[in-house]
Design a protein around this motif. Structure first.
Motif: not given
Length: 316
Positions: A31, A92, A227
């Motif tokens: 992430m 994302p 995501l």
């Protein structure tokens, strides 16, 4: 016996805890992958970028994001180009706006480029990234230098009826419900999801080392899948009749690449598009599947030749 059971329980707790910590750290690392965010009037748009030279917008397919766009740029672009890889709506770092159509996505890309001070680009799009790329060329023709379209996903007025899903829908839903099951599966078998990318055994057998790395990176880029769920749910926007695309109106240089044995996106989509774009160049392969395995060197060379003529780098 009681002491043995307690010891076994403690070992299991420590093991599960250690696995969970590794999982959490891996998700945090993924992430925090390098990306930037451009605020637009449509939604925030996350993007990665790299290289230097003439700008190319690389647009990912279903289940991707800016990380998959980066892989496309690294796999198919020659040196001398600056690539910008945005996450499409719901992927994302990019929000899913009230109007998540492919037309709105194209306008959001234009707004992102405004933020970056980029006026004109070539677009390299694969699979589900193709419909918004076509929309960009139609809605912003003065900003479109050329289009390179790989393994084209269906778009209205076409439908997705000819698509053959490599695994049942219920398995997609089960795998993509949370991150941990998919993470655990890929830890045990890194290529367990190869069928979802149409990487069939006969195609894997003919891969080069570079293509093997590309396949493995594409599979790994599915995580964190949570995501990407909103973006995956929005893929049907491409076949919404309200957002029909007329390829005949496109007036920029176009190169289409598609394998006839692609089991994820039907070859008929590429044929339909090529027949309607005046002067479109094509590289139609008999084999290679969705990821063009066994032919990526030839595809990269053809793209380089196309760019040399239609979007030459500074060095050229």
């Amino acid at each position: 016996m009681r002491r043995v059971l307690v010891l076994i329980t403690l070992v299991l707790v420590v093991f599960v805890g250690a696995v969970w910590l590794v999982f959490r750290q891996d998700m945090q690392d993924r992430m925090s992958s390098l990306s930037s965010v451009a605020d637009t009037r449509f939604a925030p748009v996350a993007f990665a970028s790299g290289g230097a030279g003439v700008p190319v917008l690389t647009i990912h397919g279903a289940g991707g994001g800016h990380d998959q766009g980066r892989l496309l740029a690294e796999a198919f672009l020659p040196a001398g180009y600056r690539w910008i890889a945005p996450s499409r709506f719901g992927y994302p770092g990019s929000a899913l706006p009230a109007n998540p159509s492919t037309a709105a996505q194209a306008d959001a890309f234009a707004a992102m480029l405004d933020r970056l001070g980029i006026r004109r680009v070539t677009l390299l799009a694969m699979s589900g990234g193709v419909p918004p790329a076509l929309q960009f060329a139609l809605r912003h023709p003065d900003r479109t230098q050329a289009l390179i379209l790989l393994s084209l996903a269906p778009f209205a007025p076409l439908t997705a009826e000819e698509q053959e899903l490599p695994v049942p829908l219920w398995l997609y839903d089960a795998l993509f419900a949370t991150d941990f099951p998919l993470w655990a599966l890929l830890r045990v078998s890194p290529r367990a999801l190869a069928p979802m990318f149409d990487a069939r055994p006969e195609l894997v057998a003919q891969m080069t080392a570079a293509e093997a790395g590309f396949l493995d990176a594409m599979i790994a880029a599915f995580l964190p899948v949570t995501l990407r769920r909103a973006g995956l749910a929005n893929e049907a926007a491409a076949i919404d009749p309200a957002a029909a695309i007329n390829p005949s109106a496109i007036r920029v240089p176009v190169l289409l690449v598609h394998a006839r044995d692609d089991r994820l996106t039907p070859f008929s989509t590429a044929r339909f598009t090529a027949e309607r774009i005046a002067g479109a160049e094509t590289l139609f392969l008999d084999s290679g599947g969705h990821l063009l395995l066994g032919h990526q060197d030839a595809v990269r060379q053809r793209i380089a030749e196309f760019l040399t003529i239609n979007a030459p780098s500074v060095a050229e």
